[in-house]
Design a protein around this motif. Structure first.
Motif, PDB file in Angstrom:
ATOM      1  N   THR A   2       0.740  -1.367  -0.020  1.00 22.21           N
ATOM      2  CA  THR A   2      -0.111   0.264   0.126  1.00 22.21           C
ATOM      3  C   THR A   2       0.930   1.182   0.122  1.00 22.21           C
ATOM      4  OG1 THR A   2      -1.733  -1.050   1.233  1.00 22.21           O
ATOM      5  CG2 THR A   2      -1.734   1.282   1.209  1.00 22.21           C
TER       6      THR A   2
ATOM      7  N   PRO B 109      -5.470   5.125  -0.275  1.00 26.09           N
ATOM      8  CA  PRO B 109      -4.648   4.280  -0.369  1.00 26.09           C
ATOM      9  C   PRO B 109      -4.836   3.150  -1.507  1.00 26.09           C
ATOM     10  CG  PRO B 109      -5.779   4.172   1.797  1.00 26.09           C
ATOM     11  CD  PRO B 109      -6.332   5.208   0.926  1.00 26.09           C
TER      12      PRO B 109
ATOM     13  N   SER C  34      -2.719   3.516   5.453  1.00 18.06           N
ATOM     14  CA  SER C  34      -4.238   3.279   5.586  1.00 18.06           C
ATOM     15  C   SER C  34      -4.746   4.158   6.506  1.00 18.06           C
ATOM     16  CB  SER C  34      -4.660   1.880   5.477  1.00 18.06           C
ATOM     17  OG  SER C  34      -4.342   1.376   4.490  1.00 18.06           O
TER      18      SER C  34
END
Length: 173
Positions: free
Chosen positions: A48, A55, A109
């Motif tokens: 990610t 993200p 995230s």
């Protein structure tokens, strides 16, 4: 093919094959190894990165698709060399990491969530990190880290009572 990417606030250029993933370009061409190659199918979240603040699985995106977007890797979150961002520090303080393999994706995230919402509920935190697999912590301490970072960010952004009264902090002392 020549690609121009803006990574962590810096414009970078590379000659690459059009089929090369963003993950591979970050790691091989620019030596930004924070994004990890996990499943390479977009399932685990280890790769990610943020693309324009959202993200994205860098193993599923071709580097040429990232042209014109702002890419943020875990290396780009630190406010200065040798320092940690609030969320990075919160993961350390709460032991929200063990082996560290999922940690960059989890932090990015969580960072994206906290950019949108400084008062997330537990359910919103769980949803934000749900696309990232951790095999070590059981997620409890990761959720705690995000809650702790959110609290720190709220406190950092809370005006001092003296400032609300029209005085500077120095005058109030």
């Amino acid at each position: 093919m020549k690609v121009d990417l803006r990574i962590n606030g810096v414009s970078r250029t590379a000659d690459i094959e059009p089929r090369k993933t963003l993950l591979d370009v970050l790691r091989e061409n620019f030596l930004l190894n924070g994004a990890h190659a996990g499943c390479e199918h977009g399932v685990c979240g280890a790769c990610t990165v943020l693309v324009d603040g959202e993200p994205v699985r860098s193993c599923l995106m071709f580097a040429v698709q990232a042209d014109g977007y702002e890419i943020t890797t875990i290396e780009g979150l630190a406010p200065a060399p040798g320092e940690l961002s609030v969320i990075q520090d919160a993961f350390c303080e709460t032991h929200g990491l063990q082996c560290g393999y999922c940690t960059p994706g989890m932090i990015l995230s969580a960072h994206a969530l906290l950019q949108r919402n400084v008062t997330p509920t537990r359910e919103e935190i769980v949803e934000a990190i749900s696309a990232n697999i951790c095999r070590c912590t059981g997620y409890g301490q990761i959720i705690e880290a995000v809650q702790f970072a959110a609290e720190r960010l709220r406190l950092a952004n809370t005006p001092h009572p003296a400032a609300q009264a029209g005085k500077s902090v120095a005058e109030a002392k």
